[in-house]
Design a protein around this motif. Structure first.
Motif, mmCIF file in Angstrom:
data_model
loop_
_atom_site.group_PDB
_atom_site.id
_atom_site.type_symbol
_atom_site.label_atom_id
_atom_site.label_comp_id
_atom_site.label_asym_id
_atom_site.label_seq_id
_atom_site.Cartn_x
_atom_site.Cartn_y
_atom_site.Cartn_z
ATOM 1 N N GLY A 278 -39.567 44.923 3.730
ATOM 2 C CA GLY A 278 -40.250 46.146 3.681
ATOM 3 C C GLY A 278 -41.446 45.107 3.088
ATOM 4 O O GLY A 278 -42.175 44.420 3.321
ATOM 5 N N ALA A 279 -42.661 46.720 3.427
ATOM 6 C CA ALA A 279 -44.118 46.233 2.729
ATOM 7 C C ALA A 279 -44.668 47.845 2.397
ATOM 8 O O ALA A 279 -44.121 48.881 2.720
ATOM 9 C CB ALA A 279 -44.886 46.347 4.183
ATOM 10 N N THR A 280 -45.497 48.119 1.770
ATOM 11 C CA THR A 280 -46.152 48.979 1.512
ATOM 12 C C THR A 280 -48.070 48.920 2.112
ATOM 13 O O THR A 280 -48.717 47.716 2.051
ATOM 14 C CB THR A 280 -46.921 49.048 -0.016
ATOM 15 N N THR B 283 -51.028 55.979 1.109
ATOM 16 C CA THR B 283 -50.008 55.641 0.562
ATOM 17 C C THR B 283 -48.869 55.629 1.137
ATOM 18 O O THR B 283 -48.226 56.617 1.517
ATOM 19 C CB THR B 283 -49.270 54.652 -0.979
ATOM 20 N N LEU B 284 -48.539 54.033 2.480
ATOM 21 C CA LEU B 284 -46.883 54.418 2.786
ATOM 22 C C LEU B 284 -46.125 53.060 3.015
ATOM 23 O O LEU B 284 -46.416 52.046 2.752
ATOM 24 C CB LEU B 284 -47.405 55.031 4.536
ATOM 25 N N VAL B 285 -44.784 53.525 2.264
ATOM 26 C CA VAL B 285 -43.874 52.794 2.053
ATOM 27 C C VAL B 285 -43.077 52.598 3.667
ATOM 28 O O VAL B 285 -42.612 53.625 3.847
ATOM 29 C CB VAL B 285 -43.417 53.342 1.104
ATOM 30 N N TYR B 286 -42.745 51.545 3.677
ATOM 31 C CA TYR B 286 -42.167 50.749 5.347
ATOM 32 C C TYR B 286 -41.000 50.038 4.231
ATOM 33 O O TYR B 286 -41.377 48.950 3.871
ATOM 34 C CB TYR B 286 -42.937 49.660 6.126
ATOM 35 N N ALA B 287 -39.770 50.874 4.651
ATOM 36 C CA ALA B 287 -38.490 50.398 4.386
ATOM 37 C C ALA B 287 -37.320 49.708 5.460
ATOM 38 O O ALA B 287 -37.686 50.664 6.130
ATOM 39 C CB ALA B 287 -37.921 51.332 3.474
ATOM 40 N N ASN B 288 -36.165 49.127 5.126
ATOM 41 C CA ASN B 288 -35.639 48.849 6.185
ATOM 42 C C ASN B 288 -34.607 49.670 5.764
ATOM 43 O O ASN B 288 -33.381 49.269 4.688
ATOM 44 C CB ASN B 288 -35.274 47.215 5.776
ATOM 45 N N THR B 289 -34.058 50.766 6.785
ATOM 46 C CA THR B 289 -32.945 51.941 5.912
ATOM 47 C C THR B 289 -32.403 50.899 6.416
ATOM 48 O O THR B 289 -31.928 50.290 7.759
ATOM 49 C CB THR B 289 -33.701 53.331 7.214
ATOM 50 N N GLY B 290 -30.845 51.676 6.701
ATOM 51 C CA GLY B 290 -29.650 51.152 6.956
ATOM 52 C C GLY B 290 -28.821 50.714 5.336
ATOM 53 O O GLY B 290 -29.497 50.363 4.036
ATOM 54 N N VAL B 291 -27.203 50.076 4.852
ATOM 55 C CA VAL B 291 -26.647 50.122 4.219
ATOM 56 C C VAL B 291 -26.680 48.201 3.569
ATOM 57 O O VAL B 291 -27.238 47.911 4.702
ATOM 58 C CB VAL B 291 -25.338 49.959 4.751
ATOM 59 N N GLU B 292 -27.382 48.723 2.558
ATOM 60 C CA GLU B 292 -27.602 46.594 2.446
ATOM 61 C C GLU B 292 -26.556 45.902 2.873
ATOM 62 O O GLU B 292 -25.243 46.241 2.689
ATOM 63 C CB GLU B 292 -28.055 46.650 1.221
ATOM 64 N N GLY B 293 -26.545 44.140 3.303
ATOM 65 C CA GLY B 293 -25.401 44.106 3.807
ATOM 66 C C GLY B 293 -24.960 43.684 4.891
ATOM 67 O O GLY B 293 -24.113 43.552 5.642
#
Length: 425
Positions: free
Chosen positions: A97-99, A114-124
């Protein structure tokens, strides 16, 4: 008034619910509360493939800058020209991820979004244990493992990208390595066009859940495994042996100063072994010889004549990384038929002579004992110490029958002649 009041209450409740609804996990946009409502949203967007951050330019914009906060690289700030409404960051990993943030000055007011970029999906579910290595200068192998939470039908895909091209040059793996139908590796041929740093992206898909991605930026220099040095040769004179070799072919262009070498020079075991023992560790008897690339791929090994048979093998590494290549095939030098053979023949002659001497000595002793040549010599009795009344005669020790001679002989008794005549009278 009551119905109107009820409608107003329902609308108010709906507004409150919508205002607290969670924003999407992939992008979360937050405005500056000080200027929120004074100007329309900047509509910030981010393309992760091209690393481009863009927004809608407000009127009379006088200044703008972009910020990126990353857990590995920290804060990155980029200034933008007055007419520009976008900025492009250098490639970096985004699976954690990054901001991102845009700061704009327009009409002497400061706008920030501000924009928050996240790695979507189920953890693991993302690929694990990702690693790559280059071999034979032009071949790439990458492997990874299935995420521990990923469903059985998860399929992974690998993409490679020039880290300097910002998405303009992307290649999918042409040949996957499968395990139980799932892509868990990649084999790629033809790396001459790839740069020093390469961006790797492994994403996945499943019918049951959203799969997280994994990305990495690897240096082709750091993941390359050198081939063994080629054409090792040895030329000897009376005092030295000159060992030479060729530097291995590499994916990156390296000078001879970028290399480091190790030489393993050992004596052959009894001069009869033509191969290096499989369980023999490098430098088992003689220590390894370190040779810098500045020596121009040669080493003078002190070895006086006559010299016994030796073998030598060479391996190479990048002087700044020291990831050693496999060992080259051993090259033998020294005498195997002249000096070494003469030494073995001399040892055999000495050993044979000693054995023959012992055998002949044993046989001679047996022969002499059988012939009686080693039996004791008879001696004259001492008459002075013997009884006085014994007749004066020469007495001999009685010989055992059959001893002291090779054949049986008659025993004669000798008597004094004067005594014999007196007896007759």
């Amino acid at each position: 008034m009551a119905p109107a009041l009820g409608v107003f209450t329902d609308v108010l409740m709906i507004f409150l619910v919508l205002s607290t609804w969670p924003t999407p996990a992939f992008f979360q946009i937050q405005g500056d509360p000080e200027v929120e409502g004074a100007y329309p949203s900047l509509n910030v967007t981010f393309n992760s493939r091209t690393m481009n951050l863009s927004w809608d330019c407000p009127e009379n914009m006088t200044e703008a800058r972009c910020l990126l906060r990353h857990e590995e690289t920290g804060k990155i700030i980029m200034k933008v020209s007055r007419m520009g409404c976008s900025c492009t960051f250098t490639s970096m990993t985004l699976h954690a991820g990054a901001t991102l943030e845009v700061q704009v000055t327009a009409h002497q007011r400061h706008l920030r979004e501000t924009l928050v970029y996240a790695n979507t999906g189920v953890e693991g579910t993302a690929a694990r244990n990702f690693s790559c290595f280059i071999y034979d200068a032009d071949f790439l192998n990458c492997t990874w493992a299935r995420g521990p939470v990923a469903p059985v039908d998860t399929q992974y895909f690998l993409f490679l990208q020039d880290s300097r091209s910002q998405g303009k040059r992307e290649t999918e793996c042409p040949r996957y390595l499968k395990e139980a139908g799932t892509n868990l590796g990649c084999h790629l041929h033809g790396l001459s066009r790839w740069p020093f740093y390469t961006y790797f992206l492994v994403n996945g898909s499943s019918r049951h859940m959203h799969i997280q991605f994994f990305d990495a930026i690897l240096s082709t220099k750091e993941i390359e495994r050198f081939s063994p040095p080629a054409n090792t040769s040895v030329h000897c004179n009376e005092s030295h042996c000159l060992i030479q070799w060729l530097q291995p072919k590499t994916q990156q262009r390296l000078s001879y100063l970028d290399f480091q070498y190790q030489l393993d020079i050992q004596k052959e075991v009894c001069g009869v072994s033509s191969e290096v023992p499989k369980n023999m560790e490098p430098g088992s008897w003689n220590p390894l010889v370190e040779v810098s690339g500045a020596s121009e791929n040669k080493y003078n090994f002190p070895s006086l004549e006559p010299r016994v048979r030796h073998w030598v093998r060479v391996r190479a590494a990048d002087a700044r990384v020291l990831g050693w290549s496999p060992w080259s095939q051993p090259v033998h030098f020294g005498s195997d038929t002249e000096d070494g053979g003469l030494l073995r023949v001399s040892l055999l002659v000495v050993l044979g002579t000693l054995v023959c001497t012992l055998v002949l000595g044993f046989l001679a002793k047996r022969f002499f004992k059988m012939c009686g040549l080693l039996s004791p010599i008879p001696h004259v009795k001492d008459k002075l110490n013997d009884q006085q009344d014994l007749e004066h005669q020469v007495a001999w020790d009685e010989f055992p029958v059959g001893s002291g001679k090779c054949e049986n002989e008659e025993v004669l008794t000798v008597q004094d002649a004067g005594q014999a005549l007196g007896a007759r009278a």
